[in-house]
Design an enzyme around this catalytic site. Sequence first.
Site, PDB file in Angstrom:
ATOM      1  N   HIS A  10       0.816  -1.217   0.000  1.00 31.67           N
ATOM      2  CA  HIS A  10       0.000   0.000   0.000  1.00 31.67           C
ATOM      3  C   HIS A  10       0.851   1.270   0.000  1.00 31.67           C
ATOM      4  O   HIS A  10       0.691   2.139  -0.860  1.00 31.67           O
ATOM      5  CB  HIS A  10      -0.944  -0.013   1.205  1.00 31.67           C
ATOM      6  CG  HIS A  10      -1.815  -1.221   1.261  1.00 31.67           C
ATOM      7  ND1 HIS A  10      -2.576  -1.631   0.188  1.00 31.67           N
ATOM      8  CD2 HIS A  10      -2.040  -2.121   2.252  1.00 31.67           C
ATOM      9  CE1 HIS A  10      -3.244  -2.734   0.524  1.00 31.67           C
ATOM     10  NE2 HIS A  10      -2.923  -3.045   1.759  1.00 31.67           N
ATOM     11  N   CYS A  42      -7.037  -7.070   3.478  1.00 28.94           N
ATOM     12  CA  CYS A  42      -8.281  -6.964   4.236  1.00 28.94           C
ATOM     13  C   CYS A  42      -9.445  -7.660   3.533  1.00 28.94           C
ATOM     14  O   CYS A  42     -10.500  -7.869   4.128  1.00 28.94           O
ATOM     15  CB  CYS A  42      -8.626  -5.497   4.476  1.00 28.94           C
ATOM     16  SG  CYS A  42      -8.664  -4.501   2.983  1.00 28.94           S
TER      17      CYS A  42
END
Length: 442
Positions: A10, A42
Amino acid sequence: MKVIIIGCTHAGTAAAINTSKLYKDAKITVYERNDTISFLSCGIALYVGGVIKDVKGLFYSSPEHLKSLGVDTKMQHEVLDVDFDKKEVSVKDLKTGKEFTDSYDKLIITTGSWPILPKIEGFNLKNILLSKNYYHANDIIEKVKEVQNVVVVGAGYIGVELVEAFREKGKNVTLIDTQERILSKYLDKEFTDIAEEELKKHDINLALSQTVVRFEGEDGKVKRVITDKGEYDADVVIVCVGFKPSTEMFKGKLNMLSNGAIIVDEYMRTSREDVFAAGDCAAVWYNPTKSYEYIPLATNAVRMGTLAARNLVDRSIKWRGTQGTSGIKIYDYNIASTGLIEEVAKQKGLNIQSVTIEDNYRPEFMPTYEKAKLKVVYESDTGRILGSQILSKHDLTPLMNTMSVFIQNGMTIEDLAFTDFFFQPHFNKPWNLLNIAGLNAI
């Protein structure tokens, strides 16, 4: 300007994209030891549970995309060491075995995190799995297909989401944690009691306040999990007890927290000149306590990666800090929190008060309405808001984004009571739930 980025999940992806847009003359090189980038871990439970059919949807960028932006993305290249004095990195091409050095003007460290691997007897047995990346997700799906008994060790967000996904697939599921409550870092007991009851209603076995002492197997595969209070059949075990920063090569070279998280200033600068860090490898400034903490969240990572890029040359935009705002859906319940829960605040020795309300989120004259439970934690002497939690079958989780703004800006419980929120019977009552909590507190 030569920019090297180490790691590309990320924070690394955000740093690469923004650096390419901001500095047209920059020569940007990304070194990533895996062969994928930007995987949204996630979403693993959604993939395991079959909600997401195509795992490609969990990737929001690619080496090809970065290449189109002019970023030289070297996949399956591992950075072995960094010489901060010479401004050089030592790199190994994992495909060929070749080692070489590269130089930089600016270095962005986004090496991320890795699951904590507890030292438990039998941990090397087959079918004991982790849950972090794309390969783990595929491994979990493949191994769980033909088995019936699944044990998850660790009752944080990942563990709780996984047990629900496994149960939806018809598996016998046990969730083990050393804490006496699930999600104990994110929610106080009055919220976890409801969540735990919901899991039990769906026949998920909760083995809380228990420590795993060993894994037992047959023919090299795990068959049982032994705790200090019982034993549980297990054809597959998922271990998700937390994460640690992947920063071994920087120890003794950069200022860090005790767990190895790199300390950065408000411009993402480390303790060495022209070296930046962002994402799960770094510590974050936590507004509720006004201290550095380790909070590995994708939301923190993308903001930090973006700021690292923007501050490479000039100090242009400051980091606002974080509240650790997060949410989870447990069957029909929508749950979210931001900042400190009451239990943690007391553990830290803070002088706090809290207010909890239960009310229907919109007028009872409407055709339908749902009850909501909302809690706000605040300082006793100043009224400064430190944290909040919400739970409802109606999705009211965006209210925690609002509360995050309150905490970030140092606002008080009195501010909360009298802040202007709109009223419309479709959505709320004349006094918004947040107003009501503030009014009750004062």
